[in-house]
Design a protein around this motif. Structure first.
Motif, PDB file in Angstrom:
ATOM      1  N   LEU A  27       0.743  -1.077   0.102  1.00  0.00           N
ATOM      2  CA  LEU A  27      -0.078   0.278  -0.078  1.00  0.00           C
ATOM      3  C   LEU A  27       0.794   1.179   0.050  1.00  0.00           C
ATOM      4  CD1 LEU A  27      -2.971  -1.035   2.454  1.00  0.00           C
ATOM      5  CD2 LEU A  27      -2.843  -0.887  -0.197  1.00  0.00           C
ATOM      6  N   TRP A  28       1.899   1.322   0.831  1.00  0.00           N
ATOM      7  CA  TRP A  28       2.715   2.421   0.852  1.00  0.00           C
ATOM      8  C   TRP A  28       3.653   2.556  -0.570  1.00  0.00           C
ATOM      9  CZ3 TRP A  28       3.025   6.260   4.163  1.00  0.00           C
ATOM     10  CH2 TRP A  28       4.103   7.393   3.824  1.00  0.00           C
ATOM     11  N   LEU A  29       3.953   1.309  -1.323  1.00  0.00           N
ATOM     12  CA  LEU A  29       4.417   1.387  -2.504  1.00  0.00           C
ATOM     13  C   LEU A  29       3.614   2.158  -3.477  1.00  0.00           C
ATOM     14  CD1 LEU A  29       6.968   0.761  -4.371  1.00  0.00           C
ATOM     15  CD2 LEU A  29       5.719  -1.319  -4.861  1.00  0.00           C
ATOM     16  N   ILE A  30       2.313   1.701  -3.490  1.00  0.00           N
ATOM     17  CA  ILE A  30       1.411   2.098  -4.585  1.00  0.00           C
ATOM     18  C   ILE A  30       1.218   3.759  -4.134  1.00  0.00           C
ATOM     19  CG2 ILE A  30      -1.117   2.116  -5.293  1.00  0.00           C
ATOM     20  CD1 ILE A  30      -1.069  -0.780  -4.653  1.00  0.00           C
ATOM     21  N   SER A  31       1.186   4.197  -2.841  1.00  0.00           N
ATOM     22  CA  SER A  31       0.803   5.337  -2.581  1.00  0.00           C
ATOM     23  C   SER A  31       2.203   6.347  -2.777  1.00  0.00           C
ATOM     24  CB  SER A  31       0.695   5.844  -0.955  1.00  0.00           C
ATOM     25  OG  SER A  31       0.536   7.001  -0.661  1.00  0.00           O
ATOM     26  N   THR A  32       3.119   6.030  -2.942  1.00  0.00           N
ATOM     27  CA  THR A  32       4.321   6.764  -3.147  1.00  0.00           C
ATOM     28  C   THR A  32       4.518   6.778  -4.750  1.00  0.00           C
ATOM     29  OG1 THR A  32       5.629   5.740  -1.223  1.00  0.00           O
ATOM     30  CG2 THR A  32       7.134   6.736  -3.123  1.00  0.00           C
ATOM     31  N   ALA A  33       3.905   5.648  -5.559  1.00  0.00           N
ATOM     32  CA  ALA A  33       4.223   5.809  -6.970  1.00  0.00           C
ATOM     33  C   ALA A  33       3.477   6.869  -7.435  1.00  0.00           C
ATOM     34  CB  ALA A  33       3.552   4.176  -7.683  1.00  0.00           C
TER      35      ALA A  33
END
Length: 277
Positions: A27-33
């Motif tokens: 979820l944090w990866l998607i948000s950062t992307a």
């Protein structure tokens, strides 16, 4: 009853906490992307991007050859999965049906071999591939992935073959079916969920593998996706966070999609493989 309900509620809470723990990095990866550079540099990070953007994805494709690297990873992963399953299936059948001392010793060696770290085998492996002129080549990398996936594939398929009742094969033999006909018409369909599960794990293992690809592939045109992702990190160790997150998210999608599509077969294969007749 109250104690039972309380225990069950505690189990659900523990399971929920575990799922949150597993989902947090994705979820944090998607948000950062999807965050613009201004939000990435903020001292007060947020879960949901305030101003979502696709600029990180465009920048990732502009800076690195992600499509070519993804194609290389796909070839390596598919080749390793198919070859490993083709080799492991007949071997697993023999080891499961003929429980001799050599078969038991081979099974023990399969389990022990999983404890070997990558660093322990990389030097002799490099020398062997060098003598075969397979350094910096996709066939050489696929060969390494096949060898590394075989122990797990054998271990998993042996348990699944043992779950198939031998009486079915004996009944087919009584009806006049030969060994090959029995294996193809009786045993193979029952092994299908286990074969699918094994192939998927071999695919994901090869798709995500980094160390062997880093050491064995030197030509940029041959490099796989995990190796190319490291190019978003500068010489001083500073990561281009936005494009890196976007590229990593794209690299994660194929394995997630494949897993979601055939998760029922995977579950059935693993459960059946865990049962011994």
């Amino acid at each position: 009853m109250k104690t039972g309900k309380g225990a069950r509620a505690g189990q659900y809470l523990a399971l929920l906490a575990y799922l949150v723990f597993l989902a947090f990095p994705l979820l944090w990866l998607i948000s950062t992307a999807f965050k613009p550079a201004r939000e990435l540099a903020s001292l007060h990070p947020t879960w949901i991007p305030k101003d979502p953007t696709l600029a990180n994805f465009r920048q990732a494709f502009d800076e690195q050859p992600l499509l070519r690297a993804g194609f290389n990873s796909l070839i390596a992963a598919l080749g390793a999965a198919v070859i490993a399953v083709l080799i492991a299936t007949p071997m697993a059948y023999v080891m499961a049906r003929h429980r001799t001392l050599p078969a038991k010793a081979a099974t023990g060696w399969v389990v022990v071999s999983q404890a070997f770290p990558f660093v322990l085998v990389i030097i002799p492996l490099f020398l062997v591939l060098k003598n075969l002129r397979l350094i910096d080549s996709m066939p050489g990398l696929i060969m390494v992935y096949v060898v590394w996936a075989l122990p797990f594939a054998l271990w998993m398929l042996v348990g699944y073959v043992r779950a198939v009742p031998a009486e079915l094969e004996e009944a087919a033999a009584v009806d006049g079916a030969g060994r090959v006909r029995t294996l193809v018409s009786v045993t193979a369909p029952l092994l299908a969920p286990g074969i699918v599960a094994t192939a998927l794990f071999a695919f994901i293992s090869a798709w995500n593998e980094f160390f062997f690809a880093l050491v064995l592939l030197k030509t940029p045109e041959q490099q796989t996706l995990p190796v190319v992702l490291t190019h978003f990190i500068g010489a001083e160790g500073v990561a281009d966070l936005g494009p890196l997150a976007a590229a990593a998210f794209l690299a994660t999608l194929p394995s997630l999609v494949v897993f979601a599509l055939i998760q029922k077969r995977i579950t059935g294969g693993m459960l059946a493989g865990a049962v011994k007749s």
